[in-house]
Scaffold this motif. Sequence first.
Motif, PDB file in Angstrom:
ATOM      1  N   SER A 341       0.847  -1.193   0.000  1.00 21.38           N
ATOM      2  CA  SER A 341       0.000   0.000   0.000  1.00 21.38           C
ATOM      3  C   SER A 341       0.879   1.239   0.000  1.00 21.38           C
ATOM      4  CB  SER A 341      -0.924   0.026   1.218  1.00 21.38           C
ATOM      5  OG  SER A 341      -1.584   1.272   1.308  1.00 21.38           O
ATOM      6  N   LEU A 342       0.884   1.955  -1.126  1.00 21.10           N
ATOM      7  CA  LEU A 342       1.645   3.196  -1.171  1.00 21.10           C
ATOM      8  C   LEU A 342       0.934   4.300  -0.389  1.00 21.10           C
ATOM      9  CD1 LEU A 342       4.263   4.386  -2.171  1.00 21.10           C
ATOM     10  CD2 LEU A 342       3.181   4.845  -4.378  1.00 21.10           C
ATOM     11  N   LEU A 343      -0.390   4.230  -0.281  1.00 21.37           N
ATOM     12  CA  LEU A 343      -1.112   5.195   0.550  1.00 21.37           C
ATOM     13  C   LEU A 343      -0.707   5.044   2.017  1.00 21.37           C
ATOM     14  CD1 LEU A 343      -4.709   5.014  -0.999  1.00 21.37           C
ATOM     15  CD2 LEU A 343      -3.055   6.880  -1.227  1.00 21.37           C
ATOM     16  N   LEU A 344      -0.635   3.818   2.502  1.00 18.88           N
ATOM     17  CA  LEU A 344      -0.196   3.611   3.874  1.00 18.88           C
ATOM     18  C   LEU A 344       1.254   4.036   4.044  1.00 18.88           C
ATOM     19  CD1 LEU A 344      -0.640   2.633   6.734  1.00 18.88           C
ATOM     20  CD2 LEU A 344      -0.216   0.279   5.954  1.00 18.88           C
ATOM     21  N   THR A 345       2.068   3.798   3.038  1.00 22.21           N
ATOM     22  CA  THR A 345       3.465   4.240   3.081  1.00 22.21           C
ATOM     23  C   THR A 345       3.543   5.749   3.271  1.00 22.21           C
ATOM     24  OG1 THR A 345       4.139   2.422   1.627  1.00 22.21           O
ATOM     25  CG2 THR A 345       5.623   4.299   1.785  1.00 22.21           C
ATOM     26  N   MET A 346       2.702   6.491   2.565  1.00 20.13           N
ATOM     27  CA  MET A 346       2.688   7.945   2.704  1.00 20.13           C
ATOM     28  C   MET A 346       2.290   8.347   4.126  1.00 20.13           C
ATOM     29  SD  MET A 346       0.938   8.576  -1.016  1.00 20.13           S
ATOM     30  CE  MET A 346       0.262  10.194  -0.620  1.00 20.13           C
ATOM     31  N   ASN A 347       1.309   7.655   4.691  1.00 22.56           N
ATOM     32  CA  ASN A 347       0.918   7.923   6.077  1.00 22.56           C
ATOM     33  C   ASN A 347       2.072   7.661   7.031  1.00 22.56           C
ATOM     34  OD1 ASN A 347      -0.055   6.451   8.748  1.00 22.56           O
ATOM     35  ND2 ASN A 347      -1.599   7.994   8.257  1.00 22.56           N
ATOM     36  N   MET A 348       2.763   6.536   6.830  1.00 19.25           N
ATOM     37  CA  MET A 348       3.908   6.194   7.680  1.00 19.25           C
ATOM     38  C   MET A 348       5.022   7.233   7.548  1.00 19.25           C
ATOM     39  SD  MET A 348       4.376   2.106   7.083  1.00 19.25           S
ATOM     40  CE  MET A 348       3.354   0.878   7.897  1.00 19.25           C
ATOM     41  N   ALA A 349       5.252   7.720   6.337  1.00 20.61           N
ATOM     42  CA  ALA A 349       6.308   8.708   6.134  1.00 20.61           C
ATOM     43  C   ALA A 349       6.013   9.980   6.922  1.00 20.61           C
ATOM     44  CB  ALA A 349       6.455   9.021   4.643  1.00 20.61           C
ATOM     45  N   GLN A 396      -9.180  17.294  -0.190  1.00 19.53           N
ATOM     46  CA  GLN A 396      -7.891  17.857   0.182  1.00 19.53           C
ATOM     47  C   GLN A 396      -6.788  16.820  -0.014  1.00 19.53           C
ATOM     48  OE1 GLN A 396      -7.980  19.697   4.174  1.00 19.53           O
ATOM     49  NE2 GLN A 396     -10.133  19.079   4.201  1.00 19.53           N
ATOM     50  N   PRO A 397      -5.598  17.234  -0.451  1.00 19.86           N
ATOM     51  CA  PRO A 397      -4.486  16.288  -0.557  1.00 19.86           C
ATOM     52  C   PRO A 397      -4.175  15.583   0.762  1.00 19.86           C
ATOM     53  CG  PRO A 397      -3.975  18.307  -1.743  1.00 19.86           C
ATOM     54  CD  PRO A 397      -5.253  18.568  -1.006  1.00 19.86           C
ATOM     55  N   ALA A 398      -4.390  16.263   1.890  1.00 19.95           N
ATOM     56  CA  ALA A 398      -4.077  15.656   3.183  1.00 19.95           C
ATOM     57  C   ALA A 398      -4.855  14.373   3.431  1.00 19.95           C
ATOM     58  CB  ALA A 398      -4.345  16.651   4.313  1.00 19.95           C
ATOM     59  N   GLU A 399      -6.022  14.243   2.787  1.00 19.17           N
ATOM     60  CA  GLU A 399      -6.816  13.037   2.994  1.00 19.17           C
ATOM     61  C   GLU A 399      -6.090  11.786   2.533  1.00 19.17           C
ATOM     62  OE1 GLU A 399     -11.057  13.314   1.901  1.00 19.17           O
ATOM     63  OE2 GLU A 399     -10.699  15.447   1.569  1.00 19.17           O
ATOM     64  N   LEU A 400      -5.186  11.921   1.559  1.00 16.84           N
ATOM     65  CA  LEU A 400      -4.474  10.758   1.033  1.00 16.84           C
ATOM     66  C   LEU A 400      -3.463  10.214   2.031  1.00 16.84           C
ATOM     67  CD1 LEU A 400      -3.853  11.923  -2.647  1.00 16.84           C
ATOM     68  CD2 LEU A 400      -5.853  10.772  -1.669  1.00 16.84           C
ATOM     69  N   CYS A 401      -2.983  11.066   2.920  1.00 19.44           N
ATOM     70  CA  CYS A 401      -2.012  10.647   3.930  1.00 19.44           C
ATOM     71  C   CYS A 401      -2.641  10.419   5.298  1.00 19.44           C
ATOM     72  CB  CYS A 401      -0.913  11.705   4.067  1.00 19.44           C
ATOM     73  SG  CYS A 401       0.081  11.947   2.590  1.00 19.44           S
ATOM     74  N   TYR A 402      -3.804  10.982   5.510  1.00 13.20           N
ATOM     75  CA  TYR A 402      -4.416  10.978   6.838  1.00 13.20           C
ATOM     76  C   TYR A 402      -5.134   9.673   7.167  1.00 13.20           C
ATOM     77  CZ  TYR A 402      -9.154  11.755   8.832  1.00 13.20           C
ATOM     78  OH  TYR A 402     -10.361  11.626   9.432  1.00 13.20           O
ATOM     79  N   ARG A 403      -5.830   9.116   6.185  1.00 17.21           N
ATOM     80  CA  ARG A 403      -6.580   7.898   6.462  1.00 17.21           C
ATOM     81  C   ARG A 403      -5.654   6.688   6.525  1.00 17.21           C
ATOM     82  NH1 ARG A 403     -10.801  10.100   2.756  1.00 17.21           N
ATOM     83  NH2 ARG A 403     -12.626  10.568   4.036  1.00 17.21           N
ATOM     84  N   ILE A 404      -6.055   5.709   7.326  1.00 17.60           N
ATOM     85  CA  ILE A 404      -5.277   4.480   7.475  1.00 17.60           C
ATOM     86  C   ILE A 404      -6.149   3.306   7.046  1.00 17.60           C
ATOM     87  CG2 ILE A 404      -4.041   2.984   9.102  1.00 17.60           C
ATOM     88  CD1 ILE A 404      -3.638   5.461  10.863  1.00 17.60           C
ATOM     89  N   GLY A 405      -5.690   2.568   6.051  1.00 14.05           N
ATOM     90  CA  GLY A 405      -6.446   1.400   5.598  1.00 14.05           C
ATOM     91  C   GLY A 405      -7.678   1.740   4.796  1.00 14.05           C
TER      92      GLY A 405
END
Length: 416
Positions: A341-349, A396-405
């Motif tokens: 999951s690259l979305l989860l990767t972004m959250n982790m970063a 918002q772009p932040a939504e792509l990093c904010y949500r988990i799973g």
Amino acid sequence: MYIHINLAGKTKNGSRSQPMRKILSGLRIATLEDTGAPYGLVENGAIGIDGERIAWVGQSIPADWNDVERQDFGGRLATPALIDCHTHLVFGGNRAREFEMRLEGATYEDIARAGGGIISSVKSTNALNEEVLLAQSLPRLDTLLAEGVSTVEIKSGYGLNIDAELKMLRVARRLATMRPVRILTSYLAAHATPPEYKGRPDDYISEVVLPGLDAAHAEGLVDAVDGFCEGIAFSPAQIARVFDKAKSLGLPIKLHAEQLSNLGGAKLAASYGALSADHLEYLDEEGARAMAAAGTVAVLLPGAFYALREERAPPVQILRDAGVHIAVATDCNPGTSPLTSLLLTMNMACTFFRLTVEEALAGATREAARALGLADEMGTIAPGKRAEIAIWNAEQPAELCYRIGFNPLHQLVLKA
């Protein structure tokens, strides 16, 4: 969900006609271009696509496009399609038992020295033929694509003999024929020393890594050359031999560097003009300055940091201060980052490494393209770039990093 945008229309007899045009409208567009606005944001914007390329981006539609088909997206967010610039996606088996061992207190080095780690995946991968290896790899690729990924880098490195390394690279190439995705391959035979070469890493490089690279290059299987510069892998001098061969073949290089210690791998990679140096938990200021001077991208891999329960994060502020471009990637692999999951990767970063949302999104688009040598082709939404665009059920772009799973992808725009 995919929209396939053909390179050209077809006439009734099936031949190619003029390239098709299409307008995507009703979008908040995070272009990731340096426009002075956060994310390069264009409010209430539209994107004109001509064939496989972006023709224009803006709030008004050019007069000569008034009769072109439009698709309205009702205010949804558009970003460049995501790019996973560091994976080991082709492999056999799993290392779930090592996950248990780490929970019981074993370190990555403990597991590797006991015959686990990379060597365990080598045994599992070598036991499979090409068809089975392909079948096991496809679900991992499909999971990435479902999150808006259009481009994936895949490394070899779980063969550690010439035939098996070539098998992995052939599977990676075949994946690109089975899905609407761009695959770039990296030759990573200098990943570990196999048991039959224990205590003889230089012989392994001479007898397997270098001739294997010649064979892979001759077969057209290699886009870049990688290595693992670490105490449990290869020294800077040994990696330099691999890089010398890569340069003689005209191939760009990348390097796993400074993950568990600082051997000066990032500085070595920079001295060869490497596309990227990856991991970098133990990077120092000297290495960062060398990377900045060479234009070598730092690829951060929070999945491995998380899976190994590391305590030392990459020195993000040192990278920022030096002016190093920062990308993020899944490091999808069976042992130290079983992450697709690259979305989860972004959250982790953001969470572990304290990247800003804009840094994380740019790291999975613009800077990931730079880490693959593709910055002129993709990674931002701009005229002349490839029409590879992710449209999200988000404001918002932040939504792509904010949500988990959670996957908010609405559509992925690609050429057919």
